[in-house]
Design a protein around this motif. Structure first.
Motif, short mmCIF file in Angstrom:
data_model
loop_
_atom_site.label_atom_id
_atom_site.label_comp_id
_atom_site.label_asym_id
_atom_site.label_seq_id
_atom_site.Cartn_x
_atom_site.Cartn_y
_atom_site.Cartn_z
N LEU A 39 64.08 36.53 -7.45
CA LEU A 39 65.29 38.13 -6.40
C LEU A 39 63.96 38.44 -5.70
O LEU A 39 63.27 39.32 -5.48
CB LEU A 39 65.47 39.50 -7.59
N ALA A 40 65.21 39.01 -4.11
CA ALA A 40 64.32 39.46 -3.11
C ALA A 40 64.71 40.70 -2.72
O ALA A 40 65.95 40.84 -2.66
CB ALA A 40 64.15 38.15 -1.93
N ILE A 41 64.02 41.74 -2.54
CA ILE A 41 64.43 43.04 -2.00
C ILE A 41 63.11 43.19 -0.56
O ILE A 41 62.64 43.05 -0.98
CB ILE A 41 64.57 43.56 -2.91
N SER A 42 64.09 43.32 0.67
CA SER A 42 63.86 43.75 1.97
C SER A 42 63.93 45.19 2.27
O SER A 42 65.61 45.69 2.51
CB SER A 42 63.75 42.39 2.38
N THR A 43 63.17 45.34 3.26
CA THR A 43 63.35 46.47 4.11
C THR A 43 62.17 46.77 5.30
O THR A 43 61.68 46.53 5.48
CB THR A 43 63.45 47.93 3.46
N PRO A 44 62.91 47.06 6.80
CA PRO A 44 61.82 47.48 7.04
C PRO A 44 61.53 48.98 7.09
O PRO A 44 62.44 49.54 6.86
CB PRO A 44 62.75 47.01 8.37
N ARG A 45 60.02 49.51 7.78
CA ARG A 45 59.75 50.55 8.36
C ARG A 45 59.75 51.19 8.93
O ARG A 45 58.79 51.93 9.17
CB ARG A 45 58.62 50.90 6.83
N SER A 46 59.39 50.30 10.27
CA SER A 46 59.06 50.83 11.65
C SER A 46 60.60 51.08 12.37
O SER A 46 61.77 50.75 12.06
CB SER A 46 58.37 49.61 12.12
N GLY A 47 59.93 52.20 12.80
CA GLY A 47 60.95 52.61 14.16
C GLY A 47 60.74 53.66 15.43
O GLY A 47 59.66 53.54 15.64
N TRP A 48 61.15 53.04 16.48
CA TRP A 48 60.92 54.37 17.31
C TRP A 48 60.14 55.91 17.54
O TRP A 48 59.30 56.14 17.95
CB TRP A 48 61.83 53.93 18.61
N PHE A 49 61.11 56.90 17.01
CA PHE A 49 60.97 57.67 16.58
C PHE A 49 60.30 57.88 15.09
O PHE A 49 59.83 56.77 14.25
CB PHE A 49 61.39 58.62 16.58
N THR A 50 60.53 59.33 14.48
CA THR A 50 60.13 59.03 12.87
C THR A 50 61.53 58.57 11.92
O THR A 50 60.76 58.16 11.00
CB THR A 50 60.69 60.93 12.82
N CYS A 51 62.43 58.11 12.45
CA CYS A 51 63.15 57.37 12.22
C CYS A 51 63.75 57.86 9.91
O CYS A 51 64.06 57.24 8.97
CB CYS A 51 63.05 56.23 11.64
N ALA A 52 63.81 59.46 10.41
CA ALA A 52 64.03 60.19 8.70
C ALA A 52 65.23 59.21 8.45
O ALA A 52 65.26 58.66 6.80
CB ALA A 52 64.13 61.75 8.81
N ALA A 53 66.30 59.56 8.49
CA ALA A 53 67.55 58.90 8.07
C ALA A 53 68.10 57.25 8.00
O ALA A 53 68.17 56.90 7.69
CB ALA A 53 68.98 60.00 8.04
N GLU A 54 67.86 57.34 9.34
CA GLU A 54 67.77 55.79 9.67
C GLU A 54 67.39 54.67 8.85
O GLU A 54 67.61 54.05 8.45
CB GLU A 54 67.26 55.88 11.06
N ARG A 55 66.01 55.19 8.12
CA ARG A 55 64.75 54.13 7.93
C ARG A 55 64.71 55.16 5.68
O ARG A 55 64.10 53.68 5.38
CB ARG A 55 63.33 53.65 8.53
N GLY A 56 64.42 56.02 6.59
CA GLY A 56 63.94 56.72 4.67
C GLY A 56 64.77 56.53 3.93
O GLY A 56 64.18 55.64 2.26
#
Length: 415
Positions: free
Chosen positions: A226-243
């Motif tokens: 079972l693979a589950i992935s997420t990115p963590r990086s971005g241009w700014f703080t990315c609170a709701a984009e990535r958090g």
């Protein structure tokens, strides 16, 4: 402890844990690939997986960077900060000068662009990537017509500058490109009608720096990953984009380590997302599990659960509801299950077949041969904007998403 996936059903996400993970993510600040915020965030997440029983393997690669000293557009009587478009072609401290000429969203302009600074007035939208033809086209056309530099106005819902994802391997244009916030654009649009002299300065230090992906594995020798992935990086703080994606990913990692003894687990965390999924492409080469031995891959991308806003004139006001501009894309055979489990969750309640629509790093997953697969992507109001901060979080919606995705994983791997 439950011995099967079906027996684990009563477990639910703890709201206080989800909120703590969201706030911890936000506090790492700006998270451009390989920078201090991204690196510290990656170390935190790797440590959380190790504490949950995973063996962590890091994968290092090179990512572009640019640390600006000065980035501004000026005319007689007005100066505005601009955002250097990666991969940055710097002007040096002296900048470049020329007549300012407006280019509309379709690439049309009056007179000549030879030797000019083109002011590209992009259409209104929730922008995300410079590779979008509607963004790339008029900019490339301006250079082809003789412009020596381009400043693009990123017209969007907040009036702020919207950073745009870029090719991470080479500059996309033959000259300097910068982005200008719509709420700073008026004096420059007026000046462009007069072909007034303008100066663009993009000065700083750039190049390549190391960044790392990682995978946390629990290899039980079952041959069913079972693979589950997420990115963590971005241009700014990315609170709701990535958090929210990070918080749901952590919830699933902790749960799966105990609740799914009949499967091998691979929890993948990528950086370099802002360079058109540079990290995801690297991960597929080295640290991802074998496609033929992978039962299911879930990717948690942008806008897993962001706050929605009222468009009140001059000052948007936050709402308790979730931004519905989020998509759940699944392998066709998973559509009936997705419709059942995500009913009532705005945006997710209308899942789409990945053969019809897929975006973000889910594309890399599918292209690499993983099936069935599912992924989330979306563009919330403050996507790629510096103001995507703690105000944009929606902890309750993140908890609801975590519960739904946990049930989804259980049902898929049990089938």
């Amino acid at each position: 402890m439950a011995g099967t996936a079906s027996a684990a059903a009563p477990v639910s996400a703890r709201p206080e844990t989800i909120e703590a993970d969201l706030l911890r993510y936000v506090k790492f600040g700006i998270k451009r690939a390989g920078g201090p915020g991204d690196t510290a965030c990656g170390e935190w997440l790797a440590g959380e997986l190790e504490a949950a029983g995973y063996k962590v393997e890091r994968q290092t690669f090179s990512a572009p960077f640019f640390e600006e000293r000065k980035a501004e557009l000026s005319i007689a009587g007005a100066t505005a900060s601009v955002y250097p478009q990666p991969i940055v072609i710097a002007t040096g401290p002296d900048g470049v000068a020329g007549p300012l000429v407006r280019v509309d969203f379709a690439g049309r302009f009056a007179g000549s662009l030879e030797g000019a600074i083109a002011l590209v007035d992009l259409a209104h939208g929730r922008w995300s990537s410079m590779l979008t033809p509607a963004a790339k086209g008029p900019i490339a056309g301006a250079f082809a017509a003789g412009a020596k530099a381009v400043v693009a106005i990123t017209n969007g819902p907040t009036g702020k500058v919207i950073a745009l994802n870029a090719d991470g391997r080479a500059p996309m244009f033959k000259g300097p490109v910068a982005l200008l916030a719509p709420d700073q654009a008026d004096p420059f649009l007026a000046a462009a009608f007069q072909r007034a002299e303008a100066k663009l300065v993009l000065d700083g230090e750039g190049g390549q720096r190391p960044a790392f992906n990682f995978v946390g594995r629990i290899d039980r020798g079952k041959g069913r990953w079972l693979a589950i992935s997420t990115p963590r990086s971005g241009w700014f703080t990315c609170a709701a984009e990535r958090g929210p994606g990070v918080a749901v990913w952590l919830h699933l990692a902790r749960w799966a380590a105990k609740a799914l003894p009949d499967h091998d687990l691979a929890l993948v965390c990528n950086t370099g997302h802002e360079y058109e999924y540079l990290g995801a492409a690297e991960a597929m080469k080295e640290i991802a599990p074998p496609p033929a031995q992978t039962k299911f891959w879930l990717h948690l991308g942008a806008n897993v659960a962001a706050r929605d806003w009222h468009d009140t004139p001059g000052k948007p006001s936050p709402l308790p509801s979730v931004d519905p501009q989020r998509f759940l894309s699944v392998s066709p055979e998973l559509l009936p299950l997705a419709r059942e489990l995500f009913a009532g969750l705005a945006g997710y309640e209308a899942p789409v077949s990945s053969k019809v629509l897929a975006a973000g790093e889910l594309v890399e997953v599918i292209k690499s041969g993983y099936a069935p697969a599912a992924g989330v992507f979306g563009i919330h109001r403050y996507h790629h904007v510096a103001e995507d901060d703690e105000r944009c979080l929606n902890p309750a919606a993140t908890v609801a998403a975590a519960d739904a995705f946990r049930q989804f994983v259980q049902r898929v791997i049990a089938s």
